[in-house]
Scaffold this active site. Structure first.
Site, PDB file in Angstrom:
ATOM      1  N   HIS A 218       0.825  -1.221   0.000  1.00  8.39           N
ATOM      2  CA  HIS A 218       0.000   0.000   0.000  1.00  8.39           C
ATOM      3  C   HIS A 218       0.859   1.272   0.000  1.00  8.39           C
ATOM      4  CE1 HIS A 218      -4.044  -1.815   0.482  1.00  8.39           C
ATOM      5  NE2 HIS A 218      -3.373  -2.771   1.116  1.00  8.39           N
TER       6      HIS A 218
ATOM      7  N   LEU B  68      -1.589 -11.950  -6.313  1.00  8.81           N
ATOM      8  CA  LEU B  68      -0.345 -12.136  -7.056  1.00  8.81           C
ATOM      9  C   LEU B  68      -0.378 -11.393  -8.384  1.00  8.81           C
ATOM     10  CD1 LEU B  68       0.216 -15.936  -6.346  1.00  8.81           C
ATOM     11  CD2 LEU B  68       1.045 -13.968  -5.051  1.00  8.81           C
TER      12      LEU B  68
ATOM     13  N   ASP C 134       2.463  -3.140  -9.604  1.00  2.66           N
ATOM     14  CA  ASP C 134       2.221  -4.437 -10.223  1.00  2.66           C
ATOM     15  C   ASP C 134       2.682  -4.463 -11.668  1.00  2.66           C
ATOM     16  OD1 ASP C 134       1.085  -5.012  -7.819  1.00  2.66           O
ATOM     17  OD2 ASP C 134      -0.985  -5.011  -8.530  1.00  2.66           O
TER      18      ASP C 134
END
Length: 785
Positions: free
Chosen positions: A35, A126, A173
């Site tokens: 985060h 993931l 990501d």
């Protein structure tokens, strides 16, 4: 990792025919920093061995046809012209969002058939969505004919998720999926997007990472993830900072009156600290000390996520407790929270942790967790399937204009010696966005770039030199040197551009690369011994293992354009400097008998040197001595006290090199003594003989023939009397130095101005083939090991 076979079968059954290519993007786990990304902080993710593959073919029209092995009943077809946020829902929103985001970035995504398969567990935290986005983004941008730097492609994929799908995630990501390297975690500063690779091999400390999918699925489009982000933004506003990244002391969070906001801010500050401490430990070179402390940091991070950020879930808390009780060094939840996975750092044998966690789940009647070993893998790439007839040479021709553009830019701003800041900057810009580990020199403006293939194997080194000569250019070229007194008269600008092109070609083939390539961009070849300095700074160990072979290309203006030449054994001469000072006694020029004139003595020595090299050395192991500088006296009627000349001494074997220096000293001393004067001989060792390994030279000729056809490569009959500091590399690594003819087609190679001439011109037409040969040498050498 999800393979190509399944997605190919899906593509054929759904669309018929063959795709234009298959692209793979991995999922990711996050070692530290949760985060923190959307708060402008630090993260430390790594790519997984699980990923998403996309088989894609261009289709007529402006529509996408989408099918997924994971969603067999949810095929979709969408029009590119009408794409807008909210127009596509479900899994298809992710690839459709990528096409939309590409168009927003002025990249015209083509109509395409897209088949998707993945072994990244959905809902496990993931980054299955980022893997899908990145695989499609790579495919569509490639098929659009656009070479988009990977960091820009990450921004495109993130925009698809944020603005099209509606998930307010950070950039971590997508960066992880596209830019991670095998054996490394990616340190990403989410405020500046500065990034670096961090070596990460837990096995060195008899430990390993274990991913535990709790099978409690999370859903980021739910309200809690967005609520946490909004709470962080509110805390930052109340503290008067642009984002919580700007807080560097956890005590600053005490100024928040709201206890919930205070806890949220406290997690961000402490997790940023944990990321930086983890990086420090991984780079310390002390794995025995690093991993136990990293384990402690993992556990601290879980408690912070559980208590301060409140995103944990029952299965995660049970998993962490059971893992620690079974001997894990540390464990924490990963991902956005409210479901997903736990990352545990376990001893080499992780079975006790697996058993303890499974037993804890069974006692509670939960579905048993699933376990994955989590070794850091490579980032996204195109898979080599033999689907396309394009060769390395074809691909090099496709980027020929870019290679030439780099060459011209370097040529316009030549730099001499070891400090080449402008040239270095151009090289770094050319390599930006490629999956390379890049380092720069400490004592010189070098660049070392490491490309790690997706398959294990040895290391090959490719060298290109970057420096210019102190020559005033007279070519009249449109890209002629703009720097008075400096010119790329030896073609090093071509070498640099070709090597950068090879880095592009090999990066695109990382999936088929069974080993590692080191790209050695070297300053100071022209008499400054740059190769030795790069060796001293560690270029031969840059990849962790010593190269099994090394290759360098060098253009020549006196051979036909496109002809490659090399030979076994001595390829270039050793070059040493000889400085002779003859000390006489000055006198009036009208009465030479009253002095001891050093000038005729020096002249006799020079003449005798030329006789010596033909009478004292084997004609089949020759030496060359050339006097290039002679200084004596100040006027016509004064006999000077001394005469000094400088000479270069060239040889082709260590035996002749040593003998030449000894014979020069003997000859100088003897002639001086015969004339009753003194003489001093200073021999300054220069570059040694450049000796090609016989097997590597033969391999180079075979590679030229295989890549370019018969007639393009020759075995040179004789060595060249020029000298090169690549010789220092070849003293330690077997390899080959290869000449490349670059005489323009409208000139006679025999009459053309040679290298080092102010009028020397080199043919741009060789650039693509030079880049292709660099790449072919690496690919074929690694494949043959």
């Amino acid at each position: 990792m999800s393979g190509a076979a399944g997605v190919l079968e899906l593509f054929r059954s759904r669309f018929g025919g063959e795709p234009d290519g298959v692209w793979l993007a991995p999922g990711r786990a996050n070692l530290m920093g949760e985060h923190t990304d959307y708060n402008g902080g630090f993260v430390l993710p790594f790519a997984l061995g699980q990923g998403t593959v996309a088989a894609v073919a261009v289709r007529p029209g402006r529509r996408l046809a989408l099918t997924s092995a994971q969603q067999p009943a949810a095929d979709a077809e969408v029009g590119l012209a009408d794409l807008a946020p909210g127009t596509v829902t479900g899994w298809a929103a992710y690839p459709a969002g990528v096409a939309w985001a590409l168009q927003q970035a002025d990249i015209a995504a083509p109509g395409a058939c897209i088949a998707i398969d993945s072994d990244v567990p959905a809902g496990a935290g993931l980054s299955s969505s980022a893997a899908l986005e990145c695989a499609v983004a790579l495919a569509l941008s490639a098929l659009a004919g656009s070479t988009v730097p990977l960091d820009e492609l990450a921004a495109v994929a993130r925009r698809a998720e944020n603005d099209f799908v509606g998930v307010p995630s950070g950039i971590m990501d997508q960066f992880a999926s596209l830019l991670c390297q095998r054996g490394h975690a990616l340190l990403l500063d989410c405020r500046s997007l500065d990034r670096s690779q961090v070596p990460f091999c837990s096995e060195a400390a008899n430990a390993r990472l274990l991913l535990i999918n709790t099978r409690a699925e999370h859903e980021l489009t739910g309200g809690e993830y967005g609520r946490r982000r909004a709470e962080c933004e509110q805390a930052a506003r109340l503290l008067g900072v642009p984002s919580l990244r700007y807080l560097t002391n956890v005590a600053d969070t005490d100024r928040l009156a709201d206890p919930v906001l205070r806890r949220r801010a406290r997690h961000i500050v402490t997790d940023n600290e944990r990321v930086l401490r983890t990086v420090e430990l991984l780079r310390s070179g002390r794995p025995g000390d690093a991993y136990p402390e990293i384990g402690t940091l993992l556990t601290q991070a879980h408690r912070s996520l559980r208590d301060d950020f409140e995103v944990s879930w029952p299965e995660a808390d049970v998993t962490v407790r059971a893992a620690l009780a079974a001997g894990a060094l540390g464990a924490r939840m990963i991902g956005g929270g409210f479901g997903g996975s736990v990352l545990a750092l376990v001893r080499e044998d992780g079975d006790p942790v697996r058993a303890a966690v499974s037993e804890a789940f069974a006692r509670r009647g939960w579905d048993l967790p699933r376990f994955l070993d989590a070794a850091p893998e490579a980032g996204a790439r195109r898979l080599a399937l033999g689907l396309s007839p394009m060769t390395v040479r074809d691909d090099a021709a496709g980027i020929a204009d870019e290679i030439a553009g780099l060459r011209h830019a370097i040529h316009r701003e030549p730099e001499i010696g070891l400090e080449l800041p402008k040239t270095q900057a151009k090289v770094l810009a050319a390599l930006d966005g490629l999956p390379l580990e890049i380092g720069t020199g400490e004592g010189l403006s070098s660049v070392t770039a490491v490309l790690r293939g997706d398959m294990p194997g040895p290391v090959v080194l490719l060298r290109g030199d970057m420096d210019a000569l102190p020559v005033t250019e007279q070519t009249g070229l449109p890209y002629a040197s703009a720097v008075p007194g400096a010119m790329h008269a030896c073609g090093h600008d071509l070498h640099t551009a070709m090597l950068a092109g090879a880095a592009r070609l090999l990066s695109a083939r990382r999936a088929e690369l069974p080993g590692t390539v080191v790209f050695m961009f070297q300053p100071g070849e022209e008499g400054y011994d740059g190769a030795s300095q790069m060796i001293a700074e560690g270029v031969l160990g840059a990849a962790g293992g010593r190269p099994v072979a090394a290759y360098a290309l060098h253009v020549t203006a006196n051979k036909p354009s496109g002809l490659f030449l090399t030979r076994p054994g001595p390829m270039l001469a050793g070059a040493d400097r000889v400085i002779v000072t003859v000390r006489g006694r000055g006198a009036h020029a009208s009465q030479p008998h009253r002095g001891a004139d050093p000038i005729p003595v020096a002249c006799e020595i020079i003449t005798a040197l030329q006789t010596m090299v033909t009478r004292k050395f084997d004609v089949f192991d020759p030496v060359v001595v050339t006097v290039g500088s002679f200084h004596a006296g100040t006027t016509d009627n004064v006999i000077p006290d001394e005469a000094v000349f400088w000479a270069t001494a060239r040889s082709f074997s260590p035996e002749s090199r040593n003998a030449l220096m000894e014979r020069v000293r003997t000859l100088v001393a003897g002639i001086a003594a015969a004339h009753g004067v003194a003489a001093e001989t200073e021999c300054a060792a220069g570059y040694p003989v450049t000796v090609n390994d016989a097997a590597e030279a033969a391999f180079a000729v075979e590679t030229v023939t295989g890549a370019f056809g018969a007639g393009r490569g020759e075995t040179a009959q004789f060595p060249i009397t020029g000298a090169e500091d690549f010789s220092f590399v070849l003293e330690q690594v077997p390899g080959a130095f290869i000449m490349l003819g670059a005489c323009p087609a409208d000139r006679d190679p025999e009459q053309a101005p040679s290298n080092h001439s102010a009028f020397a011109v080199f043919d741009d037409a060789v650039l693509a083939d030079g880049a292709a040969l660099y790449a072919e040498l690496a690919l074929r050498r690694l494949a043959s090991h």
